[in-house]
Design a protein around this motif. Structure first.
Motif, PDB file in Angstrom:
ATOM      1  N   THR A  29      15.190 -24.560 -49.693  1.00 40.26           N
ATOM      2  CA  THR A  29      15.291 -23.583 -48.360  1.00 40.26           C
ATOM      3  C   THR A  29      15.308 -24.441 -47.117  1.00 40.26           C
ATOM      4  O   THR A  29      14.962 -25.668 -47.148  1.00 40.26           O
ATOM      5  CB  THR A  29      14.238 -22.680 -48.174  1.00 40.26           C
ATOM      6  N   ARG A  30      16.117 -23.799 -46.297  1.00 38.99           N
ATOM      7  CA  ARG A  30      16.227 -24.531 -44.931  1.00 38.99           C
ATOM      8  C   ARG A  30      15.779 -23.407 -43.930  1.00 38.99           C
ATOM      9  O   ARG A  30      16.253 -22.287 -44.134  1.00 38.99           O
ATOM     10  CB  ARG A  30      17.291 -25.167 -44.597  1.00 38.99           C
ATOM     11  N   THR A  31      15.227 -23.959 -42.764  1.00 38.77           N
ATOM     12  CA  THR A  31      14.974 -22.867 -41.608  1.00 38.77           C
ATOM     13  C   THR A  31      16.017 -23.166 -40.406  1.00 38.77           C
ATOM     14  O   THR A  31      16.241 -24.386 -39.963  1.00 38.77           O
ATOM     15  CB  THR A  31      13.753 -23.172 -41.189  1.00 38.77           C
ATOM     16  N   ILE A  32      16.763 -22.062 -40.046  1.00 39.93           N
ATOM     17  CA  ILE A  32      17.561 -22.157 -38.769  1.00 39.93           C
ATOM     18  C   ILE A  32      17.109 -22.532 -37.627  1.00 39.93           C
ATOM     19  O   ILE A  32      15.666 -21.939 -37.434  1.00 39.93           O
ATOM     20  CB  ILE A  32      18.476 -20.755 -38.977  1.00 39.93           C
ATOM     21  N   ALA A  33      17.656 -23.722 -37.042  1.00 43.69           N
ATOM     22  CA  ALA A  33      16.783 -24.216 -35.880  1.00 43.69           C
ATOM     23  C   ALA A  33      17.423 -23.588 -34.455  1.00 43.69           C
ATOM     24  O   ALA A  33      16.994 -23.900 -33.349  1.00 43.69           O
ATOM     25  CB  ALA A  33      16.891 -25.520 -35.859  1.00 43.69           C
ATOM     26  N   ASN A  34      18.549 -22.901 -34.647  1.00 48.87           N
ATOM     27  CA  ASN A  34      19.174 -22.316 -33.145  1.00 48.87           C
ATOM     28  C   ASN A  34      19.929 -21.029 -33.419  1.00 48.87           C
ATOM     29  O   ASN A  34      20.174 -20.558 -34.481  1.00 48.87           O
ATOM     30  CB  ASN A  34      19.953 -23.378 -32.543  1.00 48.87           C
ATOM     31  N   GLY A  35      20.545 -20.466 -32.287  1.00 47.97           N
ATOM     32  CA  GLY A  35      21.186 -19.509 -32.381  1.00 47.97           C
ATOM     33  C   GLY A  35      20.614 -18.156 -32.619  1.00 47.97           C
ATOM     34  O   GLY A  35      19.336 -18.117 -32.837  1.00 47.97           O
ATOM     35  N   PRO A  36      21.174 -16.738 -32.737  1.00 47.33           N
ATOM     36  CA  PRO A  36      20.606 -15.552 -33.000  1.00 47.33           C
ATOM     37  C   PRO A  36      19.860 -15.552 -34.195  1.00 47.33           C
ATOM     38  O   PRO A  36      19.033 -14.589 -34.487  1.00 47.33           O
ATOM     39  CB  PRO A  36      21.988 -14.966 -33.171  1.00 47.33           C
ATOM     40  N   ARG A  37      19.850 -16.593 -35.241  1.00 46.02           N
ATOM     41  CA  ARG A  37      18.989 -16.416 -36.251  1.00 46.02           C
ATOM     42  C   ARG A  37      18.024 -17.465 -36.415  1.00 46.02           C
ATOM     43  O   ARG A  37      17.719 -17.774 -37.298  1.00 46.02           O
ATOM     44  CB  ARG A  37      20.335 -16.477 -37.644  1.00 46.02           C
ATOM     45  N   ASN A  38      17.839 -18.085 -35.346  1.00 48.94           N
ATOM     46  CA  ASN A  38      16.757 -18.961 -35.166  1.00 48.94           C
ATOM     47  C   ASN A  38      15.577 -18.541 -35.799  1.00 48.94           C
ATOM     48  O   ASN A  38      14.981 -17.549 -35.431  1.00 48.94           O
ATOM     49  CB  ASN A  38      16.601 -19.411 -33.601  1.00 48.94           C
ATOM     50  N   GLY A  39      14.826 -19.575 -36.939  1.00 49.15           N
ATOM     51  CA  GLY A  39      13.647 -19.404 -37.360  1.00 49.15           C
ATOM     52  C   GLY A  39      13.877 -18.692 -38.815  1.00 49.15           C
ATOM     53  O   GLY A  39      13.007 -18.612 -39.323  1.00 49.15           O
ATOM     54  N   GLU A  40      15.280 -18.183 -39.030  1.00 53.76           N
ATOM     55  CA  GLU A  40      15.335 -17.406 -40.277  1.00 53.76           C
ATOM     56  C   GLU A  40      15.106 -18.519 -41.627  1.00 53.76           C
ATOM     57  O   GLU A  40      15.875 -19.560 -41.407  1.00 53.76           O
ATOM     58  CB  GLU A  40      16.495 -16.693 -40.325  1.00 53.76           C
ATOM     59  N   VAL A  41      14.642 -18.370 -42.716  1.00 53.50           N
ATOM     60  CA  VAL A  41      14.593 -19.166 -43.727  1.00 53.50           C
ATOM     61  C   VAL A  41      15.753 -18.739 -44.690  1.00 53.50           C
ATOM     62  O   VAL A  41      15.900 -17.610 -45.001  1.00 53.50           O
ATOM     63  CB  VAL A  41      13.372 -19.307 -44.478  1.00 53.50           C
ATOM     64  N   ILE A  42      16.567 -19.708 -45.110  1.00 52.63           N
ATOM     65  CA  ILE A  42      17.670 -19.386 -46.007  1.00 52.63           C
ATOM     66  C   ILE A  42      17.640 -20.281 -47.242  1.00 52.63           C
ATOM     67  O   ILE A  42      17.204 -21.430 -47.061  1.00 52.63           O
ATOM     68  CB  ILE A  42      19.140 -19.621 -45.215  1.00 52.63           C
ATOM     69  N   ARG A  43      18.498 -19.828 -48.193  1.00 52.62           N
ATOM     70  CA  ARG A  43      18.571 -20.721 -49.296  1.00 52.62           C
ATOM     71  C   ARG A  43      19.561 -21.494 -49.407  1.00 52.62           C
ATOM     72  O   ARG A  43      20.703 -21.261 -48.995  1.00 52.62           O
ATOM     73  CB  ARG A  43      18.695 -19.717 -50.731  1.00 52.62           C
ATOM     74  N   VAL A  44      19.278 -22.885 -49.794  1.00 52.80           N
ATOM     75  CA  VAL A  44      20.410 -23.896 -49.670  1.00 52.80           C
ATOM     76  C   VAL A  44      21.198 -23.640 -51.035  1.00 52.80           C
ATOM     77  O   VAL A  44      20.788 -23.727 -52.266  1.00 52.80           O
ATOM     78  CB  VAL A  44      19.864 -25.239 -50.043  1.00 52.80           C
TER      79      VAL A  44
END
Length: 207
Positions: A29-44
């Motif tokens: 997983t990675r954590t989005i670090a900017n933009g409107p989805r900042n902080g959201e954890v997504i599956r790689v």
């Protein structure tokens, strides 16, 4: 970032014949670090660490390593090792910079901005770092080519071939085998200093 590096290699060495690779995702997983989805954890869902070998039709072979999974590194952007010299190539992300040539003894020869206008530092990042940034070069050459009735250097065939190489690398990593390219292209004509100067609206001045 792959298109910058592979396009740079095709510009210098010509089209690629085939590729081999190992590819994986370093983190689940990675954590989005900017933009409107900042902080959201997504599956790689795509490889983020790739080690490839490119075989060019010219006979050259190149090792390409690309990763989003390292915190820091000291690797150069691109080194080419030839029969009579090594060439240290600047970051292709900026379409310019300092080129160095090492002929096997002594210090490397540094090609100064006087040798090519795209070596001139012309851009400052917010943190104060200075770069030679000539990203508009391809578009300027396309406009000039249309006016002059010649082929431009960033051709459709080149773009299709680079995408073929990049997807071939991912496929080679997935299937664990050599992948032959289904496309090719002409090596673009070099951009000598006088041709580069003709693309620049105002003559660059070294900072």
């Amino acid at each position: 970032m792959g298109p910058y590096y592979v396009t740079n290699l095709v510009q210098m060495l010509g089209p690629v014949a085939g590729v081999m690779a190992m590819a994986k995702a370093g983190f689940a997983t990675r954590t989005i670090a900017n933009g409107p989805r900042n902080g959201e954890v997504i599956r790689v869902e795509t490889p983020t660490d790739v080690h490839a070998i490119l075989e060019f039709r010219s006979g050259a072979t190149v090792t390409l390593g690309a990763s989003w999974d390292v915190w820091a590194h000291r690797h150069p952007n691109m080194d080419l090792y030839g029969e009579t010299a090594s060439v240290y190539v600047p970051d292709p992300n900026f379409f310019g910079g300092t080129v160095e040539i090492h002929r096997g003894s002594g210090e490397p020869e540094i090609l100064t901005p006087d040798a090519h206008p795209f070596g001139v530092v012309n851009f400052t990042f917010p943190d104060g770092r200075r770069f030679a940034n000539w990203r508009g070069a391809g578009l300027a050459d396309m406009v000039a080519a249309l006016r002059e009735g010649r082929a431009h250097r960033c051709s459709l065939d080149l773009a299709v071939h680079v995408v073929d190489v990049l997807t071939g690398i991912l496929r080679a990593g997935e299937e664990r085998r050599f992948i032959a390219m289904s496309t090719t292209c002409e090596r673009p004509a070099p951009l000598p200093p006088e041709a580069a100067r003709a693309l620049v609206v105002q003559e660059p001045v070294a900072a």
